[in-house]
Design an enzyme around this catalytic site. Structure first.
Site, PDB file in Angstrom:
ATOM      1  CE  LYS A  26      -2.207  -1.040   3.876  1.00 21.43           C
ATOM      2  NZ  LYS A  26      -1.608  -2.325   4.285  1.00 21.43           N
ATOM      3  NE  ARG A  43      -4.628  -1.461  10.271  1.00 21.57           N
ATOM      4  CZ  ARG A  43      -3.577  -0.796   9.793  1.00 21.57           C
ATOM      5  NH1 ARG A  43      -3.684   0.462   9.453  1.00 21.57           N
ATOM      6  NH2 ARG A  43      -2.430  -1.413   9.639  1.00 21.57           N
ATOM      7  NE  ARG A  99       7.159  -2.630   6.357  1.00 24.51           N
ATOM      8  CZ  ARG A  99       5.839  -2.525   6.347  1.00 24.51           C
ATOM      9  NH1 ARG A  99       5.210  -2.214   5.248  1.00 24.51           N
ATOM     10  NH2 ARG A  99       5.147  -2.772   7.439  1.00 24.51           N
ATOM     11  NE  ARG A 139       5.790  -0.198  10.496  1.00 24.94           N
ATOM     12  CZ  ARG A 139       4.613  -0.268   9.905  1.00 24.94           C
ATOM     13  NH1 ARG A 139       4.450   0.257   8.693  1.00 24.94           N
ATOM     14  NH2 ARG A 139       3.596  -0.846  10.485  1.00 24.94           N
ATOM     15  NE  ARG A 147       1.764  -4.633  11.635  1.00 25.64           N
ATOM     16  CZ  ARG A 147       2.898  -4.490  10.936  1.00 25.64           C
ATOM     17  NH1 ARG A 147       4.000  -5.083  11.327  1.00 25.64           N
ATOM     18  NH2 ARG A 147       2.917  -3.746   9.868  1.00 25.64           N
TER      19      ARG A 147
HETATM   20  P1  AMP Z   1       0.428   0.644   9.353  1.00 32.72           P
HETATM   21  O1  AMP Z   1       1.578   1.572   9.152  1.00 32.72           O
HETATM   22  O2  AMP Z   1      -0.752   0.973   8.492  1.00 32.72           O
HETATM   23  O3  AMP Z   1       0.839  -0.805   9.259  1.00 32.72           O
HETATM   24  O4  AMP Z   1      -0.080   0.860  10.865  1.00 32.72           O
HETATM   25  C1  AMP Z   1       0.773   0.625  11.949  1.00 32.72           C
HETATM   26  C2  AMP Z   1      -0.031   0.521  13.220  1.00 32.72           C
HETATM   27  O5  AMP Z   1      -0.704   1.763  13.490  1.00 32.72           O
HETATM   28  C3  AMP Z   1      -1.143  -0.512  13.212  1.00 32.72           C
HETATM   29  O6  AMP Z   1      -0.679  -1.836  13.491  1.00 32.72           O
HETATM   30  C4  AMP Z   1      -2.054   0.025  14.318  1.00 32.72           C
HETATM   31  O7  AMP Z   1      -1.506  -0.204  15.606  1.00 32.72           O
HETATM   32  C5  AMP Z   1      -1.987   1.528  14.068  1.00 32.72           C
HETATM   33  N1  AMP Z   1      -3.018   1.922  13.074  1.00 32.72           N
HETATM   34  C6  AMP Z   1      -2.803   2.458  11.838  1.00 32.72           C
HETATM   35  N2  AMP Z   1      -3.970   2.688  11.223  1.00 32.72           N
HETATM   36  C7  AMP Z   1      -4.941   2.292  12.072  1.00 32.72           C
HETATM   37  C8  AMP Z   1      -6.356   2.246  11.981  1.00 32.72           C
HETATM   38  N3  AMP Z   1      -7.016   2.654  10.889  1.00 32.72           N
HETATM   39  N4  AMP Z   1      -7.054   1.776  13.062  1.00 32.72           N
HETATM   40  C9  AMP Z   1      -6.420   1.367  14.176  1.00 32.72           C
HETATM   41  N5  AMP Z   1      -5.075   1.353  14.309  1.00 32.72           N
HETATM   42  C10 AMP Z   1      -4.335   1.814  13.275  1.00 32.72           C
END
Ligand code: AMP
Length: 216
Positions: A15, A90, A129, A162, A173
């Protein structure tokens, strides 16, 4: 041209990579809730400290917090020619909230792009990553190396791994993805907005297919 876009798919399905490319070509705002939470964490704000307690173990940040952050970003109004929502919504509640503040406005969602990817490939991508601390650009230690090790090609920022890019957090996740996020595919399919893509065809082919779809 479709210009208000949601990007969906499991962690590391591509993404962020697709969003960065579309953003620079089409003058769309890349809105990544994960980046927003990571930035808040680095800045040590109250939001960042709260988000980190969920993020670092792979759990979802509570809906009311996440919806508030996105709503605030949308209310600023400087979204260029449209937006690329990456990592939001999400949950069904987040999708309903988004619908509530965009439907009937110029910000109504035009398309939902879903990136499918095999789980073994996701684990391989996650373990190698690296991300730019400054601009968030994604790299991989084997398949998407920067020109200079540890340094972002785009902005010269430092590349790091990360805190949630480890096998334990990934398992959490993925379980949230299957339980809470995957049902959104049916939700958007019913609304006639969903388009599926196979992410393993490679970044360049995938990008071309997506641009073709957005231009239709
Ligand atoms: P990402 O970078 O999209 O993988 O997001 C990293 C982390 O941020 C996720 O594992 C969640 O802990 C938090 N996060 C990001 N977007 C959301 C969302 N829409 N709802 C809830 N938690 C989120």
């Amino acid at each position: 041209m479709k210009k208000n876009i949601i990007l969906m798919g499991p962690p590391a399905s591509g993404k962020g990579t697709v969003a960065k490319k579309l953003q620079s070509t089409f003058h769309l705002s890349h809105i990544s809730t994960g980046d927003m939470f990571r930035d808040a964490k680095s800045a040590g704000t109250e939001l960042g400290l709260l988000a980190a307690t969920y993020m670092d173990r792979g759990d979802l940040v509570p809906d009311e917090v996440t919806i508030g952050v996105v709503k605030e970003r949308f209310s600023k109004g400087d979204l260029g020619d449209g937006f690329l929502l990456d990592g939001f919504p999400r949950t069904i509640d987040q999708a309903e909230a988004l619908k509530g503040f965009t439907d009937g406005t110029p910000l109504a969602v035009d398309a939902v792009i879903n990136l499918d990817c095999d789980e073994e490939e996701l684990v391989r991508r996650i373990s190698g990553r690296r991300v730019c601390r400054n601009c968030g650009a994604p790299y991989h230690i084997e398949t998407m190396k920067p020109k200079v090790e540890g340094v972002c090609d785009i902005c010269g920022g430092e590349l790091y791994q990360r805190a949630d890019d480890n096998e334990e957090a990934l398992r959490v996740r993925l379980s949230h993805y299957y339980e809470s996020t995957q049902p959104l595919l049916e939700y958007y399919d019913k609304l006639g907005l969903l388009k599926n893509f196979e992410s393993e065809v490679g970044a360049d082919v995938l990008y071309e297919e997506i641009v073709k779809f957005l231009s239709e």
